[in-house]
Design an enzyme around this catalytic site. Structure first.
Site, PDB file in Angstrom:
ATOM      1  N   ASP A  31       0.858  -1.194  -0.161  1.00  0.00           N
ATOM      2  CA  ASP A  31      -0.022  -0.232  -0.015  1.00  0.00           C
ATOM      3  C   ASP A  31       0.803   1.308  -0.090  1.00  0.00           C
ATOM      4  O   ASP A  31       2.026   1.220   0.743  1.00  0.00           O
ATOM      5  CB  ASP A  31      -0.835  -0.033   1.225  1.00  0.00           C
ATOM      6  CG  ASP A  31      -2.059   0.974   0.978  1.00  0.00           C
ATOM      7  OD1 ASP A  31      -3.223   0.412   1.575  1.00  0.00           O
ATOM      8  OD2 ASP A  31      -1.853   2.184   1.059  1.00  0.00           O
ATOM      9  N   ALA A  81      -5.690  -1.475  -4.772  1.00  0.00           N
ATOM     10  CA  ALA A  81      -4.970  -0.455  -4.888  1.00  0.00           C
ATOM     11  C   ALA A  81      -5.427   0.581  -5.968  1.00  0.00           C
ATOM     12  O   ALA A  81      -5.604  -0.001  -7.222  1.00  0.00           O
ATOM     13  CB  ALA A  81      -3.457  -0.544  -5.009  1.00  0.00           C
ATOM     14  N   SER A 124     -16.520  -2.224  -9.803  1.00  0.00           N
ATOM     15  CA  SER A 124     -17.782  -1.846  -9.327  1.00  0.00           C
ATOM     16  C   SER A 124     -19.156  -1.691 -10.019  1.00  0.00           C
ATOM     17  O   SER A 124     -18.730  -1.811 -11.662  1.00  0.00           O
ATOM     18  CB  SER A 124     -17.216  -0.256  -9.301  1.00  0.00           C
ATOM     19  OG  SER A 124     -18.370   0.577  -9.112  1.00  0.00           O
ATOM     20  N   TYR A 149     -12.998   7.868 -13.159  1.00  0.00           N
ATOM     21  CA  TYR A 149     -12.949   6.678 -11.938  1.00  0.00           C
ATOM     22  C   TYR A 149     -13.478   5.272 -12.564  1.00  0.00           C
ATOM     23  O   TYR A 149     -12.968   4.320 -12.713  1.00  0.00           O
ATOM     24  CB  TYR A 149     -13.361   7.094 -10.571  1.00  0.00           C
ATOM     25  CG  TYR A 149     -13.755   5.771  -9.973  1.00  0.00           C
ATOM     26  CD1 TYR A 149     -12.935   5.301  -9.175  1.00  0.00           C
ATOM     27  CD2 TYR A 149     -14.978   5.582  -9.788  1.00  0.00           C
ATOM     28  CE1 TYR A 149     -13.113   4.171  -8.409  1.00  0.00           C
ATOM     29  CE2 TYR A 149     -15.597   4.425  -9.091  1.00  0.00           C
ATOM     30  CZ  TYR A 149     -14.424   3.513  -8.418  1.00  0.00           C
ATOM     31  OH  TYR A 149     -15.310   2.642  -7.503  1.00  0.00           O
ATOM     32  N   LYS A 153     -12.314   1.539 -14.122  1.00  0.00           N
ATOM     33  CA  LYS A 153     -12.833   0.204 -13.685  1.00  0.00           C
ATOM     34  C   LYS A 153     -13.120  -0.617 -14.841  1.00  0.00           C
ATOM     35  O   LYS A 153     -12.818  -1.860 -14.969  1.00  0.00           O
ATOM     36  CB  LYS A 153     -13.850   0.225 -12.596  1.00  0.00           C
ATOM     37  CG  LYS A 153     -13.475   0.903 -11.285  1.00  0.00           C
ATOM     38  CD  LYS A 153     -12.444  -0.063 -10.538  1.00  0.00           C
ATOM     39  CE  LYS A 153     -12.067   0.429  -9.301  1.00  0.00           C
ATOM     40  NZ  LYS A 153     -10.943  -0.308  -8.608  1.00  0.00           N
ATOM     41  N   ARG A 231     -30.007   2.591  -3.980  1.00  0.00           N
ATOM     42  CA  ARG A 231     -28.680   1.855  -4.131  1.00  0.00           C
ATOM     43  C   ARG A 231     -28.969   0.565  -3.438  1.00  0.00           C
ATOM     44  O   ARG A 231     -29.575   0.365  -2.389  1.00  0.00           O
ATOM     45  CB  ARG A 231     -27.649   2.787  -3.616  1.00  0.00           C
ATOM     46  CG  ARG A 231     -27.345   3.963  -4.346  1.00  0.00           C
ATOM     47  CD  ARG A 231     -26.885   3.831  -5.706  1.00  0.00           C
ATOM     48  NE  ARG A 231     -26.640   5.070  -6.346  1.00  0.00           N
ATOM     49  CZ  ARG A 231     -27.242   5.727  -6.976  1.00  0.00           C
ATOM     50  NH1 ARG A 231     -28.767   5.452  -7.090  1.00  0.00           N
ATOM     51  NH2 ARG A 231     -26.962   6.920  -7.455  1.00  0.00           N
TER      52      ARG A 231
HETATM   53  C1  UD1 Z   1     -20.335   6.408  -5.936  1.00  0.00           C
HETATM   54  C2  UD1 Z   1     -19.871   6.303  -7.394  1.00  0.00           C
HETATM   55  C3  UD1 Z   1     -19.506   4.843  -7.628  1.00  0.00           C
HETATM   56  C4  UD1 Z   1     -18.461   4.439  -6.626  1.00  0.00           C
HETATM   57  C5  UD1 Z   1     -19.185   4.325  -5.293  1.00  0.00           C
HETATM   58  C6  UD1 Z   1     -18.379   4.069  -4.046  1.00  0.00           C
HETATM   59  C7  UD1 Z   1     -21.243   7.934  -8.684  1.00  0.00           C
HETATM   60  C8  UD1 Z   1     -21.998   8.220 -10.090  1.00  0.00           C
HETATM   61  N1  UD1 Z   1     -20.912   6.697  -8.511  1.00  0.00           N
HETATM   62  O1  UD1 Z   1     -21.776   5.619  -5.979  1.00  0.00           O
HETATM   63  O2  UD1 Z   1     -18.788   4.838  -8.830  1.00  0.00           O
HETATM   64  O3  UD1 Z   1     -18.074   2.931  -6.951  1.00  0.00           O
HETATM   65  O4  UD1 Z   1     -19.377   5.769  -5.048  1.00  0.00           O
HETATM   66  O5  UD1 Z   1     -17.347   4.838  -3.986  1.00  0.00           O
HETATM   67  O6  UD1 Z   1     -20.708   9.088  -8.415  1.00  0.00           O
HETATM   68  N2  UD1 Z   1     -26.149  11.100  -1.594  1.00  0.00           N
HETATM   69  C9  UD1 Z   1     -26.973  12.238  -1.075  1.00  0.00           C
HETATM   70  N3  UD1 Z   1     -26.300  12.811  -0.432  1.00  0.00           N
HETATM   71  C10 UD1 Z   1     -24.783  12.891  -0.054  1.00  0.00           C
HETATM   72  C11 UD1 Z   1     -23.958  11.809  -0.719  1.00  0.00           C
HETATM   73  C12 UD1 Z   1     -24.778  10.843  -1.419  1.00  0.00           C
HETATM   74  O7  UD1 Z   1     -27.973  12.398  -1.278  1.00  0.00           O
HETATM   75  O8  UD1 Z   1     -24.235  13.657   0.672  1.00  0.00           O
HETATM   76  C13 UD1 Z   1     -26.929   9.998  -2.350  1.00  0.00           C
HETATM   77  C14 UD1 Z   1     -26.532  10.129  -3.865  1.00  0.00           C
HETATM   78  O9  UD1 Z   1     -27.308  10.801  -4.748  1.00  0.00           O
HETATM   79  C15 UD1 Z   1     -26.972   8.322  -4.123  1.00  0.00           C
HETATM   80  C16 UD1 Z   1     -26.884   7.607  -2.692  1.00  0.00           C
HETATM   81  O10 UD1 Z   1     -26.840   8.839  -1.852  1.00  0.00           O
HETATM   82  O11 UD1 Z   1     -28.349   8.242  -4.459  1.00  0.00           O
HETATM   83  C17 UD1 Z   1     -25.576   7.054  -2.769  1.00  0.00           C
HETATM   84  O12 UD1 Z   1     -24.322   8.009  -3.158  1.00  0.00           O
HETATM   85  P1  UD1 Z   1     -22.916   7.585  -2.776  1.00  0.00           P
HETATM   86  O13 UD1 Z   1     -22.656   6.975  -1.513  1.00  0.00           O
HETATM   87  O14 UD1 Z   1     -21.935   8.518  -3.239  1.00  0.00           O
HETATM   88  O15 UD1 Z   1     -22.495   6.208  -3.903  1.00  0.00           O
HETATM   89  P2  UD1 Z   1     -22.826   6.242  -5.505  1.00  0.00           P
HETATM   90  O16 UD1 Z   1     -23.242   7.481  -5.843  1.00  0.00           O
HETATM   91  O17 UD1 Z   1     -23.990   4.949  -5.686  1.00  0.00           O
END
Ligand code: UD1
Length: 338
Positions: A31, A81, A124, A149, A153, A231
């Site tokens: 790492d 990594a 992912s 990113y 992948k 999700r």
């Molecule tokens: C994101 C990445 C994905 C990555 C994963 C893990 C994108 C489009 N996808 O997934 O490639 O593999 O993280 O690192 O960015 N949310 C809020 N408020 C916040 C944060 C998140 O409402 O402050 C919502 C988002 O809109 C989403 C859900 O929570 O609907 C999950 O978000 P997040 O944890 O960032 O994951 P992903 O977007 O699914």
């Protein structure tokens, strides 16, 4: 068996190292500590009573990799990594392609020169883009990623698949993670993001502990049951165990295999807030904000293939994930203190 774990001091890596040690594997971690702390491995050693061999090294550093491979004998590599911040990847695409793609190409080249041709790769669900259908099976076509990113992948999946196609001595398993959250039950290991968290659960735990005053929900006008994004959240310990199961498959000389690691259940942002509040008795103030660019409405896995072929199913439910994430944050307000 001796396993090389790249990125083994990180969030998913460290939880996987712990499960590998508990299953009886010897583990060597490589790492560069760019987004992780060696403290995570100390905690692993404390929890398991076993030793982790650690090299501070970068996967781009061919000489150092050669030196390590000349000293150590490995049976398989689990390759975590990589840079993983979606927003940052949009700002710094070169750095993401260099680190993730060139880094993996270097690692794989050193591996084959030292005759190690077994690899499990951290992919992912992002490779599905806006998925053609849900639940997403492994046959769902790969889609357009919305950030560099995600493309790293997707491209690395192609690179590793082509390498395996050209040389059947390779065993390559691509694990497509859905949304890993939660932390080890002990409350001594967990996710320790740099700066303002991008992902939902670390943001929620930082609101809960008072570091941020509220959560902004990115949009409530999606075509989902309550308008917020859906999700497939998976407990990081379940995810880690998925890697141990994948190693069993590698031992069967499996060739190229692709598995989703998810629970098969979709939860909205509001579902997560509600479950977090109920599991922990803590209030999470939130506001509704605009959609985040690149987000999709709904993403959840079909977890059938991993169940049938790896004998793996996620064991923890959403309440466990919320309780364990909070237990970690509460006991380690500043993460590993890096
Ligand atoms: C994101 C990445 C994905 C990555 C994963 C893990 C994108 C489009 N996808 O997934 O490639 O593999 O993280 O690192 O960015 N949310 C809020 N408020 C916040 C944060 C998140 O409402 O402050 C919502 C988002 O809109 C989403 C859900 O929570 O609907 C999950 O978000 P997040 O944890 O960032 O994951 P992903 O977007 O699914």
């Amino acid at each position: 068996m001796r396993i090389l774990v790249t990125g083994g001091a990180g969030y998913i890596g460290s939880h996987t190292v712990l499960e590998l040690l508990n299953t009886g594997y010897e583990v060597v971690v490589l790492d560069n500590l760019s987004n992780s702390s060696p403290e995570s491995l100390k905690r692993v050693e404390k929890l398991t009573g076993k030793k982790v061999t650690f090299y501070e090294a970068d996967i781009l550093d061919r000489d150092k990799l050669n030196e390590i491979f000349s000293k150590e004998k490995f049976d398989a590599c689990i390759h975590f990594a990589g840079l993983k911040a979606v927003g940052e990847s949009v700002e710094k695409p070169w750095e993401y392609y260099e680190n993730n793609i060139a880094g993996t190409l270097t690692l794989v080249d050193v591996m084959r020169k030292h005759n190690l041709k077994n690899i499990i790769f951290s992919s992912s669900a992002t490779v599905y883009g806006d998925p053609a259908f849900v639940p997403i099976t492994e046959e769902c076509p790969k889609g357009q990623c919305t950030n560099p990113y995600g493309w790293t992948k997707s491209m690395l999946e192609q690179v590793l698949s082509d390498i395996q196609k050209a040389d059947k001595e390779w065993n390559v398993i691509l694990l497509r993670y859905f949304n890993p959250i939660g932390a080890h039950k002990s409350g001594t290991m967990g996710e320790d993001p740099n700066g303002i968290p991008n992902n939902l659960m670390p943001y929620i735990t930082q609101v809960a502990i008072g570091k941020r005053d509220h959560l902004t929900i990115f949009g409530n006008d999606y075509d989902t049951h309550d308008g917020t994004g859906v999700r497939d959240y998976i407990h990081v310990v379940d995810l880690a165990i998925g890697h141990v199961k994948a190693l069993n498959k590698i031992k069967e000389n499996c060739g190229l295999k692709i598995y989703n690691l998810g629970t098969g259940h979709g939860y909205s942002v509001l579902d997560i807030v509600k479950n977090f509040e109920e599991a922990n008795g803590v209030k999470i103030p939130y506001e509704i904000g605009p959609r985040r660019s690149g987000d999709i409405a709904t993403c959840y896995a079909s977890a059938d293939k991993a169940k049938e072929e790896l004998g793996w199913t996620a064991q923890y439910g959403i309440k466990d994930m919320c309780a364990d994430a909070w237990n970690w944050q509460k006991n380690n307000p500043n993460g590993y203190g890096k």
